[in-house]
Design an enzyme around this catalytic site. Structure first.
Site, PDB file in Angstrom:
ATOM      1  N   THR B 377      -4.595 -34.519 -23.246  1.00 18.07           N
ATOM      2  CA  THR B 377      -3.945 -33.626 -24.193  1.00 18.07           C
ATOM      3  C   THR B 377      -3.594 -34.215 -25.569  1.00 18.07           C
ATOM      4  O   THR B 377      -3.792 -35.402 -25.808  1.00 18.07           O
ATOM      5  CB  THR B 377      -2.684 -33.042 -23.489  1.00 18.07           C
ATOM      6  OG1 THR B 377      -2.974 -32.814 -22.121  1.00 18.07           O
ATOM      7  CG2 THR B 377      -2.165 -31.821 -24.110  1.00 18.07           C
ATOM      8  N   THR B 395      -5.253 -29.053 -24.922  1.00 20.63           N
ATOM      9  CA  THR B 395      -5.798 -30.015 -23.964  1.00 20.63           C
ATOM     10  C   THR B 395      -7.219 -29.709 -23.512  1.00 20.63           C
ATOM     11  O   THR B 395      -7.689 -28.574 -23.616  1.00 20.63           O
ATOM     12  CB  THR B 395      -4.876 -30.040 -22.708  1.00 20.63           C
ATOM     13  OG1 THR B 395      -5.303 -31.069 -21.823  1.00 20.63           O
ATOM     14  CG2 THR B 395      -4.911 -28.707 -21.959  1.00 20.63           C
ATOM     15  N   SER B 435       0.349 -26.186 -15.709  1.00 17.16           N
ATOM     16  CA  SER B 435       0.167 -27.365 -16.567  1.00 17.16           C
ATOM     17  C   SER B 435       1.527 -27.894 -16.986  1.00 17.16           C
ATOM     18  O   SER B 435       2.489 -27.124 -17.129  1.00 17.16           O
ATOM     19  CB  SER B 435      -0.636 -26.984 -17.810  1.00 17.16           C
ATOM     20  OG  SER B 435      -0.488 -27.969 -18.797  1.00 17.16           O
ATOM     21  N   GLY B 456       0.164 -36.427 -22.207  1.00 14.08           N
ATOM     22  CA  GLY B 456       0.524 -37.433 -21.209  1.00 14.08           C
ATOM     23  C   GLY B 456       0.512 -36.914 -19.784  1.00 14.08           C
ATOM     24  O   GLY B 456       1.140 -37.502 -18.899  1.00 14.08           O
ATOM     25  N   GLY B 457      -0.172 -35.817 -19.536  1.00 11.60           N
ATOM     26  CA  GLY B 457      -0.317 -35.325 -18.167  1.00 11.60           C
ATOM     27  C   GLY B 457       1.039 -35.131 -17.511  1.00 11.60           C
ATOM     28  O   GLY B 457       1.958 -34.554 -18.087  1.00 11.60           O
TER      29      GLY B 457
END
Lengths: 182, 557
Positions: B377, B395, B435, B456-457
């Protein structure tokens, strides 16, 4: 004064002999390629060897027992959080694995070639820890020169008294690698 | 005598040099960018320059954000782009309104027919969902912008056609993702010419992408969703194993709603609606409100605080896992999750002296939660002279998405964001997977205060919460708050993940409390790349910061 001159000459001679010995060290297959830091750069090492039609086995997390029958160990240093995450290990565990592998290589008198191909993206921080660890036992270093902008590898090669081959781009690392085995 | 004077001089010299080093390095590292008329922070200097130019030429924050978003998809092709999706939280100062635009990717209608194996197909064309970036950005521009599409896509086209210099961050990400980039020829020809990766300093050109952007600039949404590009996408991606249809593209619709609202110590937080993770941000902040930071100190100085915060994260991430999904397909208990009373109740379950046994990583049903894919992202924060703000996160799922590209469009890998165990996030036709992205805006006394977000997931929620605590509870300036050490912990991770700067004594205490630690670099991209702005509205001053973990840039004027 005469004694000082003699000692200086003796030291120079010894340095020359050691360097020559390192350079003339024999590199031959079977070749094992491994990572130090779990960066994906290790996969490029395989491609470089293939370009030179050299057979090699790549074990990204090679252990001491994998050295059985190996005649040359190529280590690709470069730290990657992603790589360590994928391998499910911590940086400390990886460092321990590398240390044990290198120790075993030294015991078995297997020459170690340091191959640094990640440039600046694989320098500083934990990458440097792995580089220093591998450099300490290497008999030859091949480095993409972008990774040596601050002279780290020049310094390490000098300290280790081994040859450092700098190349400007990753694909050009294939040639010195090929020469080593011919 | 002479000797003593010399020693004194040496001592004074050492003190002077030390002070100089400390002060200089602090000034250099810990001062935010300052502006009075506008501020932009993105993950790449070229995208920042693009947005700033738009602001200076009279565009508003939305124009600038859309221009930056198109540009960042070119110059940071690993993080986002036309083949992905995202969302943005918009604050319109004069109207005192917040809006939320959700343009995240959606499953194609025939998703059930994709022969997908979680083990084998982790990152290939089968994992791509129908992209929303083009529709989302154009919707934002049409609803809230002032400029035309060609003006805001101009720089993106130029960067793609003429190329730009690869920076250290992108070079590292290319190296880290070789396997993804090696899979498909169109992609490997761009990033791995002759089979070897482009490096820092090399020029990256994306001529096919430039052509696609030109078509979009000329034809709008239809240029992507309903013309020859759509046909090319469907043919190529289906040949690679996916099941897109022309209808999937043509019918892609953007969702515009109000942003989700919460509060933290009197500050108003506006963040992402479900299935993105604003609810979890609000829940986390509600729980963190239970900690007396003034009394206990900062988490870099107190293992107790770090422990408490990590226990908060464990709980809010777990609640998210079982309760957040696509609201068009499931009833979600968002009101409960974001309530103060629920936060209090959850906080009371924390044992202050120790973390749970290994079992804490298990769900109530007793099975281990599978590890979610770690999306990567990018984030953009912008404020204009009138106080309008845009917080935008977009993302490709993971770095370089699934690695598949057609017409220069690199596709996402967001299929993996669906869950095989949590019913609320099950895969299904037309659904959006959950998400962690959470573009956020904060108001203080009804005036702009912060505009923030991060990639950063899984770390996004923890990182944003830590930044808010740094700023609101500890009064850090933007740069200090951004560069402070980070940590992250969640139910589906076996470790408490720490940046290397968390001191050894704190680490030892955490281990005594039963945490399994995993150490990262001092500044590690793993923990995101936050881009944010702090606003002093009364003095009309904007302070911007770009995360040094990710080669970004903040610029104001």
């Amino acid at each position: 004064m005469r004694l000082f001159k003699s000692l200086t000459l003796l030291m120079l001679a010894l340095t020359f002999i050691t360097t020559q010995a390192q350079e003339s060290k024999k590199y031959e297959g079977p070749i094992l390629v491994t990572s130090a830091g779990q960066s994906a750069d290790v996969k490029l090492a395989g491609l470089l060897l293939k370009k030179q039609k050299l057979e090699a086995e790549t074990i990204t997390m090679a252990k001491a027992e994998d050295l059985k029958g190996v005649k040359t160990l190529i280590v690709v240093p470069g730290f990657s959080s992603k790589g360590l995450g994928a391998a499910g290990i911590s940086a400390d565990e990886e460092l321990k694995r590398v240390q044990e592998l290198l120790k075993q290589a030294a015991e078995l008198k297997i020459p170690v070639v340091l191959l640094h191909i990640g440039g600046k993206a694989r320098r500083q921080g934990q990458s440097d820890n792995f580089i220093k660890e591998v450099a300490g036992v290497s008999s030859y270093m091949i480095v993409v020169e972008q990774g040596n902008e601050d002279g780290l590898f020049t310094e390490l090669a000098k300290k280790q008294k081994v040859k450092l081959e700098l190349v400007s781009k990753i694909p050009l690392a294939a040639e010195p690698l090929g020469k080593l085995f011919k | 005598m002479k000797n003593t004077a010399f020693r004194r001089m040496v001592h004074l010299g050492i003190i002077f040099i030390s002070l100089h080093v400390v002060l200089f390095s602090q000034q250099e590292v810990l001062e935010p960018a300052v502006g009075k008329n506008g501020m932009v922070s993105t993950a790449h200097p070229l995208a920042t320059e693009t947005a700033l130019r738009i602001l200076k030429e009279g565009g508003n924050a939305i124009d600038a954000a859309v221009a930056a978003a198109f540009a960042i998809g070119v110059v940071e092709p690993d993080g986002s782009g036309l083949g992905g999706g995202g969302c943005m939280t918009i604050y319109l100062k004069d109207l005192n309104e917040t809006h939320y635009i959700n343009y995240y990717q959606k499953a194609p209608g025939l998703v059930d027919e994709i022969e997908y194996s979680r083990k084998i197909d982790k990152l290939n064309a089968k994992t791509a969902l129908v992209p929303g970036t083009t529709a989302g950005l154009i919707t934002a521009l049409e609803n809230y912008g002032t400029l035309d599409l060609s003006s805001v896509t101009k720089d993106a086209v130029r960067y793609a056609a003429n190329g730009f210099e690869i920076d250290n961050t992108l070079a590292g990400i290319i190296l880290d993702n070789l396997e993804v980039l090696q899979q498909y020829k169109e992609t490997s020809d761009i990033f791995l010419p002759d089979g070897f990766p482009l490096m820092e300093g090399d020029t990256l050109k994306q001529s096919k992408l430039a052509n696609t952007l030109k078509v979009i600039a000329a034809e709008g949404k239809e240029g992507f969703y309903d013309c020859y590009i759509a046909t090319q996408i469907v043919n190529a991606i289906n040949e690679a194993g996916n099941k897109f249809s022309l209808e999937d593209l043509k019918n892609y619709n953007v969702k515009v709603t109000d942003a989700l609202k919460g509060t933290y110590r009197g500050y108003e937080i506006f963040s992402a609606n479900a299935p993105q993770s604003g609810a979890t941000i609000i829940q986390t902040m509600n729980m963190l409100e239970e900690i007396d930071f003034k009394e206990l100190g900062h988490f870099t100085e107190s293992a107790e605080v770090l422990h408490l915060m990590s226990e908060v994260f464990l709980r809010s991430y777990a609640d998210r896992y079982f309760n957040v999904g696509d609201p068009d397909f499931s009833e979600l208990p968002l009101e409960l999750l974001t309530s103060k009373s629920f936060a209090k109740e959850r906080f009371l379950t924390i044992d202050k002296s120790k973390t749970g046994e290994a079992g804490y990583r298990k769900t109530p049903e007793g099975f281990s939660i599978e590890k979610e894919e770690q999306g990567h992202t990018t984030h953009i924060s912008i404020i204009d002279k009138d106080g309008n703000m845009v917080s935008l996160t977009q993302t490709l799922g993971t770095f370089f998405g699934c690695g598949f590209s057609v017409e220069g469009i690199l596709f996402n890998s967001s299929y993996a964001n669906f869950s095989s165990k949590a019913e609320v996030n099950k895969m299904g036709a037309g659904r959006q997977p959950r998400s962690t992205i959470a573009p956020t805006i904060i108001l203080k006394d009804g005036k702009p205060f912060m505009c923030l977000g991060t990639p950063g997931g899984g770390r996004i929620i923890a990182t944003l919460s830590e930044i808010m605590v740094n700023v609101i509870d500890f009064g850090m300036n933007a740069e200090e708050a951004n560069q402070a050490p980070r940590f992250y912990c969640q139910v589906n991770d076996d470790f408490l993940n720490l940046e290397g700067r968390i001191s050894e004594p704190i680490r030892a205490e955490l281990e005594n409390k039963g945490h399994h630690l995993k150490l990262y670099e001092d500044f590690d991209l793993f923990f995101g790349g936050a881009q944010f702005i702090i606003v002093d509205w009364d003095n009309h001053e904007y302070f911007g910061t770009a995360d040094k973990r990710r080669g970004g840039m903040a610029l104001g004027y």
